[in-house]
Scaffold this motif. Structure first.
Motif, mmCIF file in Angstrom:
data_model
loop_
_atom_site.group_PDB
_atom_site.id
_atom_site.type_symbol
_atom_site.label_atom_id
_atom_site.label_comp_id
_atom_site.label_asym_id
_atom_site.label_seq_id
_atom_site.Cartn_x
_atom_site.Cartn_y
_atom_site.Cartn_z
ATOM 1 N N ILE A 107 0.842 -1.205 0.000
ATOM 2 C CA ILE A 107 0.000 0.000 0.000
ATOM 3 C C ILE A 107 0.874 1.251 0.000
ATOM 4 O O ILE A 107 0.614 2.218 -0.737
ATOM 5 C CB ILE A 107 -0.946 0.006 1.214
ATOM 6 C CG1 ILE A 107 -1.978 -1.126 1.096
ATOM 7 C CG2 ILE A 107 -1.662 1.350 1.338
ATOM 8 C CD1 ILE A 107 -2.837 -1.311 2.335
ATOM 9 N N ASN A 110 2.340 1.682 -3.465
ATOM 10 C CA ASN A 110 1.330 2.179 -4.402
ATOM 11 C C ASN A 110 1.100 3.672 -4.216
ATOM 12 O O ASN A 110 1.004 4.425 -5.194
ATOM 13 C CB ASN A 110 0.008 1.435 -4.192
ATOM 14 C CG ASN A 110 0.058 0.002 -4.669
ATOM 15 O OD1 ASN A 110 0.890 -0.366 -5.501
ATOM 16 N ND2 ASN A 110 -0.839 -0.826 -4.153
ATOM 17 N N ALA A 111 0.976 4.105 -2.964
ATOM 18 C CA ALA A 111 0.727 5.517 -2.686
ATOM 19 C C ALA A 111 1.875 6.389 -3.193
ATOM 20 O O ALA A 111 1.656 7.447 -3.792
ATOM 21 C CB ALA A 111 0.518 5.729 -1.190
ATOM 22 N N THR A 233 -5.904 -0.299 -1.934
ATOM 23 C CA THR A 233 -5.409 0.988 -2.424
ATOM 24 C C THR A 233 -6.493 1.741 -3.187
ATOM 25 O O THR A 233 -6.707 2.943 -2.973
ATOM 26 C CB THR A 233 -4.184 0.783 -3.336
ATOM 27 O OG1 THR A 233 -3.126 0.178 -2.580
ATOM 28 C CG2 THR A 233 -3.691 2.112 -3.901
#
Length: 303
Positions: A107, A110-111, A233
């Protein structure tokens, strides 16, 4: 067999937590956490490549239509879309420690890839919460009955939408309307005094304070932690809806959709373009502006 503790009772113990991995032993100290994070590579190779073909302009049309389908109706294309302003701090409930850190690592990765800040190497209060529970609907009602901050901030219509969701996953975002400078206002509806308004810039923004994704335990059989983290996400960093059936361009949001024979198991080109377009714009941009570059970003990624 002893029943696992309820999410509401466990979260009531402390509002300041970074990871809750209650199936395993208590978490180690921060230096041990850092060591585990370094041992895990969030950029896991593999997954499905979504290849999109078509005439020039067709991708833009498909991307615009799909973005519209997965975005809750805000009542106006001039309304701002909800997004996180604070750095992302994921927390996981109901998983073994290593599994929790794999999900957290992905996560965070991804961010960062879509251009949003994350918190690493220090304690933080989770604002992206992933919970593996036996009955998501029951847990949601427990949180509502307890006036817990994870669900108390939902409007009547948002809570109704969650209750009526027929899926092994319940996901919601607790948001606050603020002015462009991040100042909240009391009142229902909130009112602000602002002169900084134009066709491309609004006087208000909608901040996601905390996102919760509850997944029924028996629904994750056969899924790896990357698929789960990618799904979280898309549900946590933006207000999104699960599409009905298969989509033209593919999206990780189809992961738990029984109507899709072979759903994507990773963030697709559309997913990354959707989030990147949302987070590259100002938080107070109208929705039509915030998502205008999805097709263009997909084209650029396919070159």
């Amino acid at each position: 067999m002893m029943k696992p503790p309820r999410l509401s009772s466990l979260l009531a113990c402390s509002a300041a937590f970074a990871v809750i991995a209650l199936s395993a032993a208590p978490l180690a100290a921060q230096d041990a956490i850092t060591e585990v994070e370094q041992a895990l590579d969030p950029e896991v190779e593999g997954g499905q490549d979504i290849v999109v073909t078509g005439e020039l302009g067709e991708m833009h049309s498909q991307a615009r239509e799909q973005a519209r389908d997965i975005t809750p109706r805000g009542g106006s294309v001039a309304a701002p879309l909800a997004r996180m302003q604070r750095p992302v701090c994921p927390g996981v409930f109901g998983a073994e420690t290593r599994t929790a850190y794999e999900i957290i690592g992905r996560i965070r990765s991804n961010a960062e890839r879509i251009g949003h800040e994350v918190i690493r190497g220090e304690p933080c209060t989770a604002n992206v919460i992933v919970a593996f529970v036996d009955d998501p609907h029951d847990e949601f009602e427990q949180l509502r009955d307890a006036d817990h901050y994870l669900a108390d901030g939902l409007s009547f219509w948002d809570a109704k939408r969650v209750r009526e969701t027929e899926s092994p996953v319940l996901a919601w975002n607790v948001t606050t309307m603020r002015n462009r400078d991040g100042i909240a206002s009391n009142g229902n509806p909130p009112t602000f005094a602002s002169t900084a308004i134009s066709r491309t810039e609004l006087g208000v923004r909608e901040d996601i304070d905390v996102s919760v994704v509850m997944i029924r335990r028996d629904a994750i059989e056969g899924l790896d932690t990357i698929a789960i983290a990618d799904y979280v996400t898309m549900r946590a960093l933006a207000q999104t809806l699960t599409p009905e059936g298969a989509t033209e361009l593919g999206t990780i949001l189809e992961l738990f959709n029984e109507d899709v024979e072979a759903p994507p198991f990773r963030l697709t080109a559309f997913d990354e373009a959707y989030l990147t377009s949302l987070y590259r714009e100002q938080a107070n941009a109208p929705s039509r502006v915030a998502l205008r570059d999805v097709g263009r970003l997909m084209e650029r990624g396919s070159e």
